[in-house]
Scaffold this motif. Structure first.
Motif, PDB file in Angstrom:
ATOM      1  N   CYS A  63       0.854  -1.182   0.000  1.00  0.00           N
ATOM      2  CA  CYS A  63       0.000   0.000   0.000  1.00  0.00           C
ATOM      3  C   CYS A  63       0.899   1.245   0.000  1.00  0.00           C
ATOM      4  O   CYS A  63       1.865   1.322   0.765  1.00  0.00           O
ATOM      5  CB  CYS A  63      -0.881  -0.022   1.249  1.00  0.00           C
ATOM      6  SG  CYS A  63      -1.788   1.509   1.517  1.00  0.00           S
ATOM      7  N   CYS A  75       0.362   2.955   3.830  1.00  0.00           N
ATOM      8  CA  CYS A  75       0.732   2.315   5.102  1.00  0.00           C
ATOM      9  C   CYS A  75       1.802   1.245   4.950  1.00  0.00           C
ATOM     10  O   CYS A  75       2.272   0.702   5.941  1.00  0.00           O
ATOM     11  CB  CYS A  75      -0.500   1.727   5.782  1.00  0.00           C
ATOM     12  SG  CYS A  75      -1.108   0.205   5.041  1.00  0.00           S
ATOM     13  N   CYS A  90      -4.258  -0.262   0.178  1.00  0.00           N
ATOM     14  CA  CYS A  90      -4.995  -1.346   0.832  1.00  0.00           C
ATOM     15  C   CYS A  90      -6.414  -0.825   1.087  1.00  0.00           C
ATOM     16  O   CYS A  90      -6.657   0.387   1.033  1.00  0.00           O
ATOM     17  CB  CYS A  90      -4.313  -1.764   2.133  1.00  0.00           C
ATOM     18  SG  CYS A  90      -4.423  -0.569   3.473  1.00  0.00           S
ATOM     19  N   CYS A 113      -6.781   1.789   4.142  1.00  0.00           N
ATOM     20  CA  CYS A 113      -6.325   3.168   3.928  1.00  0.00           C
ATOM     21  C   CYS A 113      -7.267   3.895   2.981  1.00  0.00           C
ATOM     22  O   CYS A 113      -7.413   5.109   3.044  1.00  0.00           O
ATOM     23  CB  CYS A 113      -4.913   3.203   3.344  1.00  0.00           C
ATOM     24  SG  CYS A 113      -3.624   2.901   4.561  1.00  0.00           S
ATOM     25  N   ARG A 165      -4.176   3.112  13.170  1.00  0.00           N
ATOM     26  CA  ARG A 165      -5.329   2.277  13.520  1.00  0.00           C
ATOM     27  C   ARG A 165      -4.840   0.985  14.200  1.00  0.00           C
ATOM     28  O   ARG A 165      -3.729   0.510  13.935  1.00  0.00           O
ATOM     29  CB  ARG A 165      -6.172   1.974  12.272  1.00  0.00           C
ATOM     30  CG  ARG A 165      -5.416   1.329  11.136  1.00  0.00           C
ATOM     31  CD  ARG A 165      -6.284   1.154   9.895  1.00  0.00           C
ATOM     32  NE  ARG A 165      -5.564   0.469   8.838  1.00  0.00           N
ATOM     33  CZ  ARG A 165      -4.963   1.068   7.814  1.00  0.00           C
ATOM     34  NH1 ARG A 165      -4.999   2.375   7.689  1.00  0.00           N
ATOM     35  NH2 ARG A 165      -4.328   0.350   6.906  1.00  0.00           N
TER      36      ARG A 165
HETATM   37 ZN    ZN Z   1      -2.704   0.972   3.549  1.00  0.00          ZN
END
Ligand code: ZN
Length: 302
Positions: free
Chosen positions: A65, A68, A112, A115, A217
């Motif tokens: 991703c 992230c 992803c 996100c 998160r």
């Molecule tokens: Zn991500």
């Protein structure tokens, strides 16, 4: 988040070929949005997910991703993310979205689902007293159609100058994430990202990127901690071996240990190659210990 040089990847053919399905959709969208009266519904783009576009994004970002650095490739389908959203802008009601960039290579990133898609997420934050607390309530996170900008200028139509717009979300191909984000790894079990401090104020791009993409998160922090744990063990092992070597009297055994320490340090640095998951975090952790390791090693060699 890791800086990525987009220029190393050729622009996918489907985005440059004239008269193909992608180009036809581009033309159809322009016709749609320039009609009078101006349409109120969003044009349904489909062609930004062509096979060669997905393959190029996967190659450029190593199956991770863009935001992230999670490896989606083994478990989920990548979202082809529009950095500037194509259908609407959450912060500007009435904005049609940057539809003219829907099929532009520079506007596409792999993401992803967490996100990219908005949903309630619990996350960690750092308090003023240095403690890390977890939120009790889930708050919406995931980029979706968010695109905050600094100041009043926002491109509204395709002729507007994008260079005058100041995005508040980090694009790892346009910005260096290290200019805006910093890792806070005081607790190996809760490695969190913070906005860098600029003139005693948190960097705006850093703050918004963490908030909008939900970069602290729960689930993400947990997986990051699992990746960090063996790296921390490796750092500890090298440090211990340096201490053991310092107490050795045999030159032969000492030389063998020194060679092993050198190999272990090389292996440690390989842990943050760009294709490795959470490479930016791992590099930050290793860099913070490398100076001491190298100083201790130099002491051995002196
Ligand atoms: Zn991500």
């Amino acid at each position: 988040m890791l800086k990525v040089d987009r220029s190393i990847e050729p622009v996918p053919d489907s985005l440059t070929t004239v008269g193909n399905a992608v180009d036809n959709e581009r033309v159809a969208a322009r016709t749609y949005y320039t009609a009078i009266p101006v349409p109120t519904k969003t044009y349904k783009f489909k062609r930004y997910k062509e096979e060669d576009i997905v393959a190029a994004l996967e190659h450029l970002f190593h199956g991770k991703c863009a935001y992230c650095e999670s490896k989606y490739i083994g478990t989920q389908k990548m979202d082809v993310e529009h950095y500037r959203p194509k259908g609407k802008v959450n912060e500007n009601l009435g904005h049609p979205g940057y539809w003219w960039l829907a099929l532009e290579w520079n506007n596409l990133l792999p993401s992803c689902t967490d996100c990219n898609r908005r949903r309630g997420q619990k996350s960690y934050t750092l308090q003023a007293d240095g403690t890390i607390v977890s939120s009790n309530e889930a708050e919406n996170a995931g980029k979706e159609c968010a695109f905050p900008v600094s100041g009043v200028y926002r491109a509204q139509v395709s002729q507007d100058d994008l260079s005058l717009e100041v995005p508040l979300l980090i694009n790892p191909c346009d910005h260096d994430p290290d200019d805006h984000l910093i890792w806070h790894i005081n607790n190996l079990k809760i490695p969190i990202l913070l906005a860098k401090s600029v003139d005693n104020l948190p960097d705006e791009k850093g703050v918004k990127s963490i908030e909008v993409m939900g970069l602290n998160r729960f689930g993400l922090v947990t997986v990051r901690a699992e990746v960090l744990q063996p790296v921390a063990v490796q750092v500890g092992n090298i440090s211990e071996l340096i201490d053991i070597t310092a107490s050795m009297s045999s030159c032969e055994a000492r030389d063998l240990c020194l060679a092993k320490i050198g190999r272990d340090i090389d292996a440690l640095q390989a842990c943050y190659e760009p294709d490795r998951e959470y490479a930016a975090m791992v590099k930050s952790y290793i860099d913070s210990h490398m100076e001491n390791l190298k100083r201790d090693l130099a002491g051995l060699l002196a």
